[in-house]
Design a protein around this motif. Structure first.
Motif, mmCIF file in Angstrom:
data_model
loop_
_atom_site.group_PDB
_atom_site.id
_atom_site.type_symbol
_atom_site.label_atom_id
_atom_site.label_comp_id
_atom_site.label_asym_id
_atom_site.label_seq_id
_atom_site.Cartn_x
_atom_site.Cartn_y
_atom_site.Cartn_z
ATOM 1 N N THR A 1 0.827 -1.215 0.000
ATOM 2 C CA THR A 1 0.000 0.000 0.000
ATOM 3 C C THR A 1 0.862 1.266 0.000
ATOM 4 O O THR A 1 0.421 2.325 -0.441
ATOM 5 C CB THR A 1 -0.939 0.023 1.220
ATOM 6 N N THR B 1 -4.292 3.259 -1.238
ATOM 7 C CA THR B 1 -5.466 2.495 -0.794
ATOM 8 C C THR B 1 -6.735 3.161 -1.318
ATOM 9 O O THR B 1 -6.715 4.306 -1.780
ATOM 10 C CB THR B 1 -5.541 2.440 0.744
ATOM 11 N N GLN C 1 -6.139 4.123 -5.084
ATOM 12 C CA GLN C 1 -5.203 3.023 -5.316
ATOM 13 C C GLN C 1 -4.919 2.851 -6.809
ATOM 14 O O GLN C 1 -5.828 2.928 -7.633
ATOM 15 C CB GLN C 1 -5.778 1.718 -4.762
#
Length: 431
Positions: free
Chosen positions: A97, A102, A106
């Motif tokens: 991540t 995220t 993302q």
């Protein structure tokens, strides 16, 4: 990413979108350089499946550190590379991540720059290399050494092939089952609403809890932060005395079949192959059993008529092929006979008698040829249930009989097989 020394690892960029990559046409040269070498990696089944698409040939010798960690301690929690590196090397790996972000922001890995990807990817190879040094000596002296080398490692390419081959489904048949299911779900919903006196969202645990524990004043068994629990263990305890609870449990079962399998399976068919490709996982169950995910092919019910209908929708590739079902013949009861030394059970296996029929005949005091399919099914539940500590309440629920009948059945069973009762009691006292 590659590593062959403790202080150095390399990352070879091939798939980045926004930058120059190494040329794909030098891959055969890389595969040639790697051929004949032992390949070490963590979760190699995944890596091999991807690399095969680019001409990589599976090596003769490989060592999977994830399988090693699993074989050495199948009962521990989590065998990811991050978890193993933390446990064995006391090293905290960079989370993905950190690279791709995220949530809505993302990105995919091919949008990460090679410079940023380099450390993350090389670290993976380095960690697997270091773990190899930890696990190899342990495997060599472990009682599970043969399990690792002769069972779990050779199983990896077999599972790869199973995943690649996939399985065909009859979508038309599933469509017909879906129609039947939805008719049943509608009828059951109407019956529940009639019993409750009003309509509510059957899929809302809060609304269900309000009906059962506030409106109907049924005894609440468990409470969570969000209110009364309506999980299956709670409902099972109330089902014996309240028909509406039995209907709710049946509704849930039908909804699970519809959402998890009947309407979900056709959406999982791969457009390129026309088949479903499940993942088979060998490093999950602490017992050594395989599990399968996306979809879970091992969890389709077989006891209910609907479950059997869904299973029929899995079909052979074409008319020239068949699907073969193979199963151990009552393996646990054979072990029970061996360990309890019960003479009746041992003799039944020697005579190649159907054990469940034999049990049904014994506890019902009738001839083996008089045993009905329902009696055999009940005996099978007793054979396996009592072996694993099932009591009269659970047996009554499983067979839909009264507590008194369940008690009589258990007493009759142990009267016929006293060695099993003694063996079970011995296990408990020894523990």
């Amino acid at each position: 990413s590659l590593c062959c020394a403790e202080d150095k690892a390399w990352y070879l960029p091939y798939g980045h979108q926004l930058t120059d990559n190494l040329p794909m046409d030098n891959l055969p040269e890389l595969w040639k350089a790697l051929s004949g070498k032992q390949i070490v990696g963590h979760n190699l089944k995944f890596d091999f499946a991807v690399l095969q698409r680019y001409g990589f040939v599976l090596p003769q010798s490989f060592f999977d550190t994830m399988i090693a960690a699993y074989v050495l301690d199948a009962g521990s929690f989590g065998f990811s590379l991050d978890a193993c590196a933390l446990k064995e090397l006391e090293y905290q790996m960079m989370p993905i991540t950190q690279l791709i972000g995220t949530g809505r922001k993302q990105i995919t890995f091919d949008l990460v720059s090679p410079q940023d990807a380099s450390f993350y990817a090389a670290e993976d190879a380095w960690a697997a290399f270091r773990l190899y040094g930890v696990y190899l000596p342990r495997i060599q002296r472990s009682p599970a050494r043969d399990v690792f080398y002769q069972i779990d490692t050779p199983l990896l390419p077999v599972l790869m092939k199973m995943e690649e081959n996939g399985v065909s489904i009859d979508e038309k048949m599933l469509g017909e089952i879906s129609h039947k299911l939805n008719v049943q779900i509608k009828k059951l919903s109407e019956k529940i609403f009639a019993s409750s006196g009003y309509e509510f969202n059957l899929n809302s645990t809060q609304q269900l809890a309000k009906l059962l524990f506030e409106d109907m004043q049924l005894p609440a068994k468990k409470k969570t932060k969000s209110g009364y629990s309506t999980d299956n263990t709670v409902l099972e305890g109330l089902a014996e005395e309240h028909e509406i609870v039995r209907d709710i449990m049946e509704y849930r079962q039908l909804m699970k079949l519809e959402n998890t399998y009947v309407s979900a399976l056709p959406r999982m068919v791969n457009n390129a192959t026309g088949r479903i490709h499940s993942s088979f996982n060998q490093c999950v169950a602490s017992t050594g059993r395989l599990s399968s995910t996306n979809p879970n092919l091992q969890n389709i019910p077989i006891r209910t008529e609907l479950g059997r209908e869904i299973r029929k929708a899995f079909v052979a590739k074409d008319e020239s092929r068949v699907i073969l079902a193979a199963d151990y013949s009552q393996i646990e009861l054979r072990l029970l006979a061996l360990m309890s030394k019960d003479k009746v059970l041992i003799q039944a296996f020697k005579d190649k008698v159907d054990i469940h029929r034999q049990t049904a005949a014994q506890i019902n005091s009738i001839g083996i040829h008089e045993v009905s399919p329902d009696m055999r099914r009940a005996a099978k539940t007793i054979n396996f249930g009592l072996l694993y500590g099932m009591g009269q309440r659970k047996l009554a629920r499983e067979l839909n009989i009264s507590l008194g009948e369940a008690k009589t059945m258990i007493e009759s069973y142990f009267a016929q097989f006293p060695s099993i009762r003694d063996y079970r009691a011995g296990c408990i006292s020894q523990a």
